[in-house]
Design a protein around this motif. Structure first.
Motif, PDB file in Angstrom:
ATOM      1  N   VAL A  28      -7.934  -2.386  -9.820  1.00  0.00           N
ATOM      2  CA  VAL A  28      -6.646  -2.452  -9.144  1.00  0.00           C
ATOM      3  C   VAL A  28      -6.941  -2.265  -7.658  1.00  0.00           C
ATOM      4  O   VAL A  28      -7.637  -1.322  -7.294  1.00  0.00           O
ATOM      5  N   PRO A  29      -6.443  -3.169  -6.791  1.00  0.00           N
ATOM      6  CA  PRO A  29      -6.774  -3.049  -5.368  1.00  0.00           C
ATOM      7  C   PRO A  29      -5.995  -1.923  -4.694  1.00  0.00           C
ATOM      8  O   PRO A  29      -4.991  -1.441  -5.210  1.00  0.00           O
ATOM      9  N   GLY A  30      -6.498  -1.490  -3.561  1.00  0.00           N
ATOM     10  CA  GLY A  30      -5.830  -0.485  -2.740  1.00  0.00           C
ATOM     11  C   GLY A  30      -6.376  -0.594  -1.328  1.00  0.00           C
ATOM     12  O   GLY A  30      -7.447  -1.163  -1.136  1.00  0.00           O
ATOM     13  N   ASP A  31      -5.664  -0.033  -0.349  1.00  0.00           N
ATOM     14  CA  ASP A  31      -6.003  -0.397   1.034  1.00  0.00           C
ATOM     15  C   ASP A  31      -7.438  -0.056   1.421  1.00  0.00           C
ATOM     16  O   ASP A  31      -8.080  -0.806   2.134  1.00  0.00           O
ATOM     17  N   TYR A  32      -7.994   1.055   0.897  1.00  0.00           N
ATOM     18  CA  TYR A  32      -9.359   1.425   1.302  1.00  0.00           C
ATOM     19  C   TYR A  32     -10.428   0.493   0.728  1.00  0.00           C
ATOM     20  O   TYR A  32     -11.586   0.573   1.116  1.00  0.00           O
ATOM     21  N   LEU A  34      -9.681  -3.036   0.114  1.00  0.00           N
ATOM     22  CA  LEU A  34      -9.249  -4.437   0.240  1.00  0.00           C
ATOM     23  C   LEU A  34     -10.328  -5.314   0.861  1.00  0.00           C
ATOM     24  O   LEU A  34     -10.487  -6.475   0.495  1.00  0.00           O
ATOM     25  N   TYR A  37     -12.585  -6.265  -1.870  1.00  0.00           N
ATOM     26  CA  TYR A  37     -11.881  -7.191  -2.769  1.00  0.00           C
ATOM     27  C   TYR A  37     -11.899  -8.604  -2.202  1.00  0.00           C
ATOM     28  O   TYR A  37     -12.092  -9.577  -2.923  1.00  0.00           O
ATOM     29  N   ASP A  38     -11.712  -8.687  -0.897  1.00  0.00           N
ATOM     30  CA  ASP A  38     -11.734  -9.992  -0.239  1.00  0.00           C
ATOM     31  C   ASP A  38     -13.096 -10.656  -0.452  1.00  0.00           C
ATOM     32  O   ASP A  38     -13.173 -11.836  -0.783  1.00  0.00           O
ATOM     33  N   CYS A  77      -9.635   7.879  -4.686  1.00  0.00           N
ATOM     34  CA  CYS A  77      -8.872   8.987  -5.287  1.00  0.00           C
ATOM     35  C   CYS A  77      -7.688   8.542  -6.139  1.00  0.00           C
ATOM     36  O   CYS A  77      -7.732   8.693  -7.361  1.00  0.00           O
ATOM     37  N   VAL A  78      -6.638   7.971  -5.550  1.00  0.00           N
ATOM     38  CA  VAL A  78      -5.499   7.556  -6.384  1.00  0.00           C
ATOM     39  C   VAL A  78      -5.935   6.509  -7.401  1.00  0.00           C
ATOM     40  O   VAL A  78      -5.322   6.356  -8.458  1.00  0.00           O
ATOM     41  N   LEU A 115      -6.080  12.051   6.049  1.00  0.00           N
ATOM     42  CA  LEU A 115      -5.840  10.644   5.733  1.00  0.00           C
ATOM     43  C   LEU A 115      -5.228  10.549   4.343  1.00  0.00           C
ATOM     44  O   LEU A 115      -5.560  11.333   3.458  1.00  0.00           O
ATOM     45  N   HIS A 116      -4.334   9.587   4.132  1.00  0.00           N
ATOM     46  CA  HIS A 116      -3.670   9.475   2.831  1.00  0.00           C
ATOM     47  C   HIS A 116      -4.696   9.294   1.702  1.00  0.00           C
ATOM     48  O   HIS A 116      -5.789   8.793   1.932  1.00  0.00           O
ATOM     49  N   HIS A 117      -4.321   9.734   0.504  1.00  0.00           N
ATOM     50  CA  HIS A 117      -5.163   9.721  -0.707  1.00  0.00           C
ATOM     51  C   HIS A 117      -6.219  10.833  -0.707  1.00  0.00           C
ATOM     52  O   HIS A 117      -6.943  10.972  -1.692  1.00  0.00           O
ATOM     53  N   ARG A 169     -14.773   1.924   4.068  1.00  0.00           N
ATOM     54  CA  ARG A 169     -14.368   0.551   4.418  1.00  0.00           C
ATOM     55  C   ARG A 169     -14.961   0.061   5.727  1.00  0.00           C
ATOM     56  O   ARG A 169     -14.951  -1.143   5.987  1.00  0.00           O
ATOM     57  N   ASP A 170     -15.523   0.976   6.531  1.00  0.00           N
ATOM     58  CA  ASP A 170     -16.150   0.484   7.764  1.00  0.00           C
ATOM     59  C   ASP A 170     -17.649   0.240   7.571  1.00  0.00           C
ATOM     60  O   ASP A 170     -18.332  -0.129   8.521  1.00  0.00           O
TER      61      ASP A 170
END
Lengths: 557, 557
Positions: A28-32, A34, A37-38, A77-78, A115-117, A169-170
């Motif tokens: 399942v994708p999530g912003d961290y 993405l 995923y791309d 995490c999430v 930071l979120h999550h 992600r960086d």
């Protein structure tokens, strides 16, 4: 962004997954995550999105059990903390799943600690997965990442167990400042230790009067079935399997002696195994379920035991002898045990069509008797736990390792998502999924993804309106669940076929229609009496029951 | 088994949970915990069985946020490892949930190291929860158990965070060999430190020209709303809240200035907060979402910051000053800031009935405009993440803490199960649940338990056929999901009402019918254009977007 001659971290990971035969990644994708995923979407690997992360991990596990390697990709995490249970199950039952998690960029972490999550520390998720995998690394340094990826994937291959890779992600598009040569290491045996172990094993086998082999799931995980078959045909030693190892050898094979599970299995198989004067246990880790929750009943002095962890004969151990080398050595040794004649297990008789009264209600035993008839060379059986597993125990599987079930870790909810993964790994086979209603309420909606992928399993839902196994252990309202009109799920999902089944006649009709329609899943809502059980579960329940109540448990210690 | 004068371990735990106001325990039974389930069922505490453990933990979290304490009870590993994510969320957002896990009996562990459900070591699950809770203990010694229970529950109360108690099944009925006196410890402030901190804070507030208070969720968790209201009415200082703290003060209160979320919230609120010359931040932990994913824009020299972790004025810190004592002291201090007059937030205007064309398609903005109209004094809003949260941001909540959302940890799938828990804690309120289709596919089937418990939430499902927030960050097929006929779920579950909504007229009709029917849940499948977003999400997406691609993220570091 990328560099033709030099891959970036994400591209290298994708390439290595392909080297290991991974053609599908679940998640399942999530912003961290993405960015990765791309990359996956523009790679030859197909991304399979599931409704929930835990289903993605069960699917990757099912995929790995059939394919030899699987992968799940989720966000930080999430997402990752949603797959602790399925990954723990893959660890416990030796299924090599690569967990790929996104994470906050290393550069972001200093600026804002909240930071979120984020749970506690940025390392928290990795620390959790250190407990559930054989390698857990954060790829925070682009120059170290390729080597860390190699080492982790090696660990997954060597141990047949999950590993964890965290991709800030960086870092995912980072390119190392130097060339990297992929290195893999395989565990090596000590040749002299192997020779001595094989010689002693051969002596014992040849001196025995009733040698028997007990094969476990590691024979499959380490791809040793050809050697096992060679051993079987050259020696004619009867081969039983554990429940977790069921179908590592075709159950049609003349040497197959049945599934051994003390107190659960057929008496004839128990006798054969427990009365053998030379029991060769290959690639099995024997659990409380194999023992029927009783004290182990095998005498070590009469056992030769080789697994991924150890080689043991009687009470002495051989170090530096791999399971692979031991089985290979055995298959080449001169073995001439007295021919006890091929063991004929009592249940070898061919399957029969249902002949009885078509208005008779379906019972667990009648259901499995009938399912036996549906098995073909193209059937893969995926069983959840409870009676889905115990009832399946005596189904005669036609081929090798086409029976999947979490028979040791016994996590509810494995079957439907695992069938998704296993079917994508083996599109030539059609899954027969057997699952209880309690387990189905946990992960059964993954039929949504099965529909989306155009797969067509036949799902047998054992509807006894609750947690049947537990009813035997401890009566209580907490064992009852809300009754769903499961056969109407196709209307919710917009595809598939649903059948409501109460009588043997309705069962026959539904199974025939399901067999004929291969464009989408078929779901049979099979109503069973809440107090109806397979004979095996009946036996198990009695044995487990007196262990649920602490006083009894205490008494035993 | 039990002893009238002396409780056993399970009975003592149940008694202590009742002391803390726990009237419901959520979970899924399993053999290692059946003994304790039996005790629970014969206790005044009601056991709420859910379809999946993660839903039980979200429900316990929602329950704890409203009730002050919640509990989830599951079996070993296959149950416990299914709740890592929701418990991590409770940790991150300070919700006190007691995790009670069954475990193999201590006496069983020696006899057979491979007991079912075991992952690696018998301590593995506890080691995992050490990372996700403020106290994680195995109750393996009956004589120590009572004290360990007291300490763990103390930690949950003191930190407003989850704790973990593992109950080996052969210890749960054990009775200690001596009397136990329940002891609880509360953190104490240093009176002189409090005096000095309050004096300085008061000086700064009285010397300010534009004092503003920013209240966070800890005001609710520590039950400090009465003191906050006292402070508000005596000083007339405008009070903004964080997103996670939304509704710690009634949004009808004359001092309420709006929700502060840099880059997400209304400009007027941002100006008020960021241009204050004395910002009093009470019980808020400011996250990247509060900053709108930008660099924090508050000047510490102008801030007074008191939270559960620290009290800070300018650049100096006061140790041994609890949030409770600081807020209490402030509410009693002589504060006479220049009356800036009560701040009138731009959105104070009353809600309006939908007047437009009834055939107009529903958009996110029109939907929330209409939902504002449905809020009453009896409404509790439970929002999942994405536009469910961002769209809800400007809903004007009538009462205190009747808005629940995982606004920091932002785990998908929170809303439906959390509404189950929150509604059982506050049966006098009716939940308005707002959830995206992606999140609904994860945990929405918990409507099954909501139906079973006879609860009647109104569920607004934002159906944009995928992960809307992510579409803004990274286009890709992986953002699309299988479309379900969500409004037909009542047919599957055998109860509740389903509505399919495309136009504003259909929305009005469905909302009216839902308001009128209070016997079961109402589910509105609201079709939205996949590219439609709330204004806040639009802004957020732009800010997040340039952080998804590692190159950009790198550049920022």
């Amino acid at each position: 962004m990328s560099n033709p001659s030099r891959p970036n971290v994400g591209q290298y990971l994708i390439r290595r997954l392909q080297d290991l035969g991974v053609r599908h990644v679940f998640g399942v994708p999530g912003d961290y995550v993405l960015g990765f995923y791309d990359m996956l979407e523009s790679s030859p690997i197909e991304v399979i999105g599931t409704t929930h992360e835990d289903a993605a991990a069960f699917a990757a596990d099912g995929y790995a059990r059939v394919n030899g390697m699987g992968a799940v990709c989720i966000t930080y995490c999430v997402g990752g903390l949603n797959i602790c249970n399925p990954i723990a199950g893959a660890f416990a039952e030796k299924s090599p799943v690569v967990v790929i998690s996104g994470a906050p960029g290393v550069g972001e972490r200093f600026r804002n600690p909240l930071l979120h999550h984020k749970v506690r520390e940025f390392t928290t998720q990795r620390e959790v997965f250190e407990r559930l995998t054989v390698a857990a690394v954060e790829l925070t340094d682009v120059n170290l990442a390729f080597g860390q990826i190699d080492q982790a994937l090696d660990a997954a291959v060597r141990n047949n167990r999950p590993v964890y890779l965290e991709l800030p992600r960086d870092c995912v598009t980072g390119v190392p400042s130097f060339e990297h040569r992929t290195t893999t290491t395989a565990p090596a045996s000590d040749p002299q230790a192997v020779t001595e172990a094989i010689e002693e094993a051969a002596r014992r086998i040849n001196a025995s009067r009733r040698a028997v082999m007990l094969a476990g799931v590691e024979i499959h995980r380490s791809r040793l079935q050809p050697l096992l078959l060679k051993l079987a045909s050259s020696t004619k030693i009867p081969i039983a399997t554990t429940l977790l190892g069921k179908s590592v050898i075709s159950e049609m094979h003349p040497s197959f002696a049945g599934v051994y599970a003390a107190g659960l299995g057929k008496d004839a198989v128990c006798e054969l195994v427990e009365q053998s004067d030379c029991l060769v246990i290959l690639g099995a880790f024997l659990t409380d379920i194999d023992w029927g929750f009783a004290t182990p009943s095998l005498d070590p002095t009469r056992c030769i035991y080789a697994s991924g962890e150890q080689v043991r004969i009687g009470y002495h151990f051989f170090h530096d002898v791999t399971l692979e080398d031991f089985v290979a050595g055995l298959s080449e040794a001169r073995l001439s045990p007295p021919s006890t004649g091929v063991h004929q297990p009592p249940f070898r008789e061919g399957p029969v069509e249902w002949q009885g009264d078509r208005l008779q209600p379906v019972t667990t035993d009648r259901l499995f008797e009938r399912l036996q008839h549906c098995l073909t060379d193209d059937t893969m059986v995926v069983a959840d736990i409870g009676d889905a597993l115990f009832g399946s125990m005596d189904l005669c599987i036609h081929r090798q390792t086409e029976f999947l079930s979490p028979a040791y870790y016994t996590s509810m909810g494995f079957a439907v998502p695992a069938a998704l993964g296993a079917n994508l790994a083996r599109p030539d086979l059609r899954p027969l999924v057997i699952v209880g209603d309690g387990a189905f309420q946990m992960t059964g909606m993954e039929l949504s993804t099965i529909l989306r992928c155009g797969l067509a399993p036949v799902v047998i839902l054992l509807n006894n309106e609750g947690y049947g196994t537990e009813r035997l252990l401890q009566e209580g309202r907490f064992n009852d669940i809300q009754t769903w009109q499961y056969h109407r799920i196709p209307e919710l999902l917009g595809g598939g076929r649903g059948f409501e089944v109460r009588t043997m006649g309705e069962l026959d009709g539904a199974l025939r229609e399901a067999a004929a329609s291969r464009d989408a899943f078929s779901l049979l809502n099979v109503h069973l009496d809440p107090n109806d059980h397979s004979a095996a579960l009946e036996r198990l329940g009695r044995r487990l029951g007196n262990r649920v109540h602490s006083n009894d448990a205490k008494r035993e210690t």
